[in-house]
Design a protein around this motif. Structure first.
Motif, PDB file in Angstrom:
ATOM      1  N   ALA A 143       0.508  -1.509   0.015  1.00 31.60           N
ATOM      2  CA  ALA A 143       0.416  -0.315   0.184  1.00 31.60           C
ATOM      3  C   ALA A 143       1.327   1.801   0.370  1.00 31.60           C
ATOM      4  O   ALA A 143       2.018   1.150   0.614  1.00 31.60           O
ATOM      5  CB  ALA A 143      -0.951   0.043   1.293  1.00 31.60           C
ATOM      6  N   SER A 144       0.800   1.980  -0.762  1.00 33.70           N
ATOM      7  CA  SER A 144       1.550   3.616  -0.553  1.00 33.70           C
ATOM      8  C   SER A 144       1.723   3.785   0.183  1.00 33.70           C
ATOM      9  O   SER A 144       2.730   4.525   0.739  1.00 33.70           O
ATOM     10  CB  SER A 144       0.831   4.137  -1.987  1.00 33.70           C
ATOM     11  OG  SER A 144       0.672   3.504  -3.130  1.00 33.70           O
ATOM     12  N   ILE A 145       0.129   4.489   1.089  1.00 38.39           N
ATOM     13  CA  ILE A 145       0.775   4.984   2.871  1.00 38.39           C
ATOM     14  C   ILE A 145       0.018   3.653   3.680  1.00 38.39           C
ATOM     15  O   ILE A 145      -0.655   2.931   3.552  1.00 38.39           O
ATOM     16  CB  ILE A 145      -0.483   6.137   2.863  1.00 38.39           C
ATOM     17  CG1 ILE A 145       0.332   6.831   1.403  1.00 38.39           C
ATOM     18  CG2 ILE A 145      -0.231   6.660   3.557  1.00 38.39           C
ATOM     19  CD1 ILE A 145      -0.808   8.501   1.539  1.00 38.39           C
ATOM     20  N   GLN A 146       0.701   3.677   4.633  1.00 36.74           N
ATOM     21  CA  GLN A 146       0.441   2.711   5.093  1.00 36.74           C
ATOM     22  C   GLN A 146       0.160   3.975   6.939  1.00 36.74           C
ATOM     23  O   GLN A 146       0.404   4.446   7.183  1.00 36.74           O
ATOM     24  CB  GLN A 146       1.755   1.975   6.020  1.00 36.74           C
ATOM     25  CG  GLN A 146       1.955   0.646   6.963  1.00 36.74           C
ATOM     26  CD  GLN A 146       2.217  -0.108   7.392  1.00 36.74           C
ATOM     27  OE1 GLN A 146       4.333   0.204   6.880  1.00 36.74           O
ATOM     28  NE2 GLN A 146       2.465  -1.376   7.545  1.00 36.74           N
ATOM     29  N   VAL A 147      -0.718   2.739   7.647  1.00 30.83           N
ATOM     30  CA  VAL A 147      -1.064   3.537   8.165  1.00 30.83           C
ATOM     31  C   VAL A 147      -1.382   2.986   9.962  1.00 30.83           C
ATOM     32  O   VAL A 147      -1.692   1.563   9.930  1.00 30.83           O
ATOM     33  CB  VAL A 147      -3.527   4.067   8.265  1.00 30.83           C
ATOM     34  CG1 VAL A 147      -3.349   4.355   9.588  1.00 30.83           C
ATOM     35  CG2 VAL A 147      -3.088   4.356   7.037  1.00 30.83           C
ATOM     36  N   ASP A 148      -0.927   3.753  10.602  1.00 30.38           N
ATOM     37  CA  ASP A 148      -0.250   2.418  12.250  1.00 30.38           C
ATOM     38  C   ASP A 148      -1.022   3.715  13.434  1.00 30.38           C
ATOM     39  O   ASP A 148      -0.706   4.576  14.405  1.00 30.38           O
ATOM     40  CB  ASP A 148       1.202   3.223  13.027  1.00 30.38           C
ATOM     41  CG  ASP A 148       1.083   2.012  13.458  1.00 30.38           C
ATOM     42  OD1 ASP A 148       0.124   1.773  14.710  1.00 30.38           O
ATOM     43  OD2 ASP A 148       2.423   1.702  13.673  1.00 30.38           O
ATOM     44  N   ALA A 149      -2.512   2.510  13.924  1.00 31.20           N
ATOM     45  CA  ALA A 149      -2.935   3.858  14.961  1.00 31.20           C
ATOM     46  C   ALA A 149      -2.428   3.616  16.673  1.00 31.20           C
ATOM     47  O   ALA A 149      -2.926   4.262  16.742  1.00 31.20           O
ATOM     48  CB  ALA A 149      -4.218   2.915  14.380  1.00 31.20           C
ATOM     49  N   ASN A 155       1.822  11.031  13.309  1.00 32.61           N
ATOM     50  CA  ASN A 155       2.804  10.299  13.133  1.00 32.61           C
ATOM     51  C   ASN A 155       2.253   8.488  12.553  1.00 32.61           C
ATOM     52  O   ASN A 155       2.837   7.910  12.455  1.00 32.61           O
ATOM     53  CB  ASN A 155       3.779  10.002  14.229  1.00 32.61           C
ATOM     54  CG  ASN A 155       4.890  11.139  14.875  1.00 32.61           C
ATOM     55  OD1 ASN A 155       5.188  11.811  13.642  1.00 32.61           O
ATOM     56  ND2 ASN A 155       4.283  11.806  15.621  1.00 32.61           N
ATOM     57  N   ARG A 156       0.275   9.074  12.474  1.00 31.45           N
ATOM     58  CA  ARG A 156       0.215   7.653  11.683  1.00 31.45           C
ATOM     59  C   ARG A 156       0.486   7.000  10.334  1.00 31.45           C
ATOM     60  O   ARG A 156       0.566   6.383  10.411  1.00 31.45           O
ATOM     61  CB  ARG A 156      -1.445   7.670  12.262  1.00 31.45           C
ATOM     62  CG  ARG A 156      -1.266   7.939  13.657  1.00 31.45           C
ATOM     63  CD  ARG A 156      -2.963   8.143  13.842  1.00 31.45           C
ATOM     64  NE  ARG A 156      -3.183   8.181  15.197  1.00 31.45           N
ATOM     65  CZ  ARG A 156      -4.710   8.747  15.788  1.00 31.45           C
ATOM     66  NH1 ARG A 156      -5.164   9.411  15.132  1.00 31.45           N
ATOM     67  NH2 ARG A 156      -4.737   8.277  17.055  1.00 31.45           N
ATOM     68  N   TYR A 157       0.586   7.919   9.331  1.00 33.85           N
ATOM     69  CA  TYR A 157       0.507   8.116   7.853  1.00 33.85           C
ATOM     70  C   TYR A 157       2.547   7.846   7.671  1.00 33.85           C
ATOM     71  O   TYR A 157       3.294   8.458   8.292  1.00 33.85           O
ATOM     72  CB  TYR A 157       0.337   8.676   7.485  1.00 33.85           C
ATOM     73  CG  TYR A 157      -1.050   8.657   7.981  1.00 33.85           C
ATOM     74  CD1 TYR A 157      -2.297   8.194   6.837  1.00 33.85           C
ATOM     75  CD2 TYR A 157      -2.106   9.932   8.927  1.00 33.85           C
ATOM     76  CE1 TYR A 157      -4.205   8.316   7.092  1.00 33.85           C
ATOM     77  CE2 TYR A 157      -3.009  10.376   8.710  1.00 33.85           C
ATOM     78  CZ  TYR A 157      -3.814   9.123   8.314  1.00 33.85           C
ATOM     79  OH  TYR A 157      -5.979   8.978   8.298  1.00 33.85           O
ATOM     80  N   SER A 184       5.453  12.532  -1.018  1.00 34.70           N
ATOM     81  CA  SER A 184       4.603  13.552  -0.213  1.00 34.70           C
ATOM     82  C   SER A 184       3.344  13.003   0.914  1.00 34.70           C
ATOM     83  O   SER A 184       3.062  14.873   1.730  1.00 34.70           O
ATOM     84  CB  SER A 184       4.494  14.087  -0.837  1.00 34.70           C
ATOM     85  OG  SER A 184       3.904  14.515  -1.916  1.00 34.70           O
ATOM     86  N   MET A 185       2.700  12.812   0.378  1.00 36.67           N
ATOM     87  CA  MET A 185       1.273  12.808   0.998  1.00 36.67           C
ATOM     88  C   MET A 185       0.415  12.358   2.407  1.00 36.67           C
ATOM     89  O   MET A 185       0.191  12.934   3.631  1.00 36.67           O
ATOM     90  CB  MET A 185       0.081  12.085   0.233  1.00 36.67           C
ATOM     91  CG  MET A 185      -1.307  11.851   0.142  1.00 36.67           C
ATOM     92  SD  MET A 185      -1.862  13.137  -0.301  1.00 36.67           S
ATOM     93  CE  MET A 185      -1.633  13.353  -1.958  1.00 36.67           C
ATOM     94  N   PRO A 186       1.839  11.474   3.006  1.00 35.35           N
ATOM     95  CA  PRO A 186       1.754  11.202   4.480  1.00 35.35           C
ATOM     96  C   PRO A 186       2.074  12.092   5.224  1.00 35.35           C
ATOM     97  O   PRO A 186       1.575  12.773   6.651  1.00 35.35           O
ATOM     98  CB  PRO A 186       2.486   9.809   4.396  1.00 35.35           C
ATOM     99  CG  PRO A 186       3.264   9.229   3.542  1.00 35.35           C
ATOM    100  CD  PRO A 186       3.251  10.551   2.204  1.00 35.35           C
TER     101      PRO A 186
END
Length: 302
Positions: A143-149, A155-157, A184-186
């Motif tokens: 996935a291009s952007i990973q999410v860590d809840a 700092n999640r993206y 650059s999206m995160p």
């Protein structure tokens, strides 16, 4: 010089066989439309035909690559247009938030910003029909952007792909990138996450300088993302124009090759019919002569 009957029969039969073989070969050429049934008939033309056929096969592959690439670039451009629309909507809300509205109105802006954040994340993690991520560089399975809840707000993206460009061959020694990346999206999503958390705070105070600073910082992040995404769209548009021109060049060259192949390998039916008539007349003459001579005996000379 005396010629025996057997010798005469052999000579005449050989002549008739040669005429029949020539007619059969001509009929085969006329049915196929080819001027050569074997390369040995015209070695130079055969070599030229092989070269033209190889070049035509390459051009066909290049044009297939261009067609597939144009479709993919158009898909990427449409997705980026959607991202630009979301970014513009986000900026409009942030501009309204920077004007220090009533606290209730300011809190109400958190919900649409959260929806836009999720929309941006979804667009950045778009897959193609084969299940490969479009904006992850060469790491198409990530996935291009990973999410860590589990991480704190801001700092999640993180970017989970790479910035490699997937090159597609569209001409002799010519390649064209088939993808763009959103590394650059995160940073924008993290900054937007901070703004949403700020607006959702129970102790929200629109006059607090920290709130204004967060909103302005988020606007700056949106402007930066808009600039980069718009640049990618311009790049995609320019690439599609180049591909259109290149495809036209390939088409013109292909037409020229096909014309040359027709001239080298196609049968001249006018000449073929004339040769067929000559062979037919020769065969008929041989048959008549053989029939007449075979009826002669020595007694005819007495």
């Amino acid at each position: 010089m005396r010629i025996s009957s057997n010798q005469y029969q052999s000579v005449v039969l050989l002549a008739m066989q040669n005429s029949s073989a020539g007619m059969a070969e001509l009929l085969q050429k006329m049915s196929s439309g080819k001027s050569m049934l074997a390369p040995s008939e015209n070695p130079i033309a055969s070599v030229r035909l092989l070269r033209l056929q190889r070049e035509e096969a390459s051009l066909s592959q290049y044009r297939d690559n261009i067609g597939a690439l144009k479709s993919k670039l158009s898909q990427n451009e449409s997705l980026l247009d959607g991202i630009v629309s979301d970014l513009n909507n986000t900026r409009d809300i942030l501009v309204a938030a920077a004007n220090q509205p009533a606290p209730e109105d300011l809190k109400a802006m958190a919900a649409p910003l959260a929806s836009l954040r999720d929309s941006l994340l979804f667009a950045a993690n778009t897959k193609d029909s084969e299940g490969r991520y479009l904006f992850s560089g060469s790491a198409v399975n990530n996935a291009s952007i990973q999410v860590d809840a589990s991480q704190p707000v801001g700092n999640r993206y993180s970017f989970n792909g790479n910035t490699d460009r997937q090159q597609v061959t569209v001409g002799e020694g010519v390649t064209q990138p088939s993808n763009v990346t959103l590394e650059s999206m995160p940073a924008l999503l993290n900054q937007l996450d901070k703004a949403i958390a700020t607006l959702q705070s129970p102790a929200l105070n629109g006059n607090d300088p920290a709130v204004g600073a967060t909103v302005r910082a988020t606007m700056d992040s949106v402007d930066s993302a808009l600039s980069k995404v718009s640049g990618s769209i311009s790049e995609l548009g320019g690439a599609q124009n180049v591909l259109q021109t290149l495809d036209g060049n390939h088409n013109s060259l292909s037409l020229a090759n096909q014309q040359s192949m027709l001239e080298l390998g196609s049968l001249d039916y006018g000449t073929a019919f004339m040769n067929m008539n000559q062979l037919s007349m020769a065969l008929q003459a041989s048959q008549k002569a053989y029939g007449k001579v075979s009826q002669l005996t020595l007694f005819d000379a007495i």
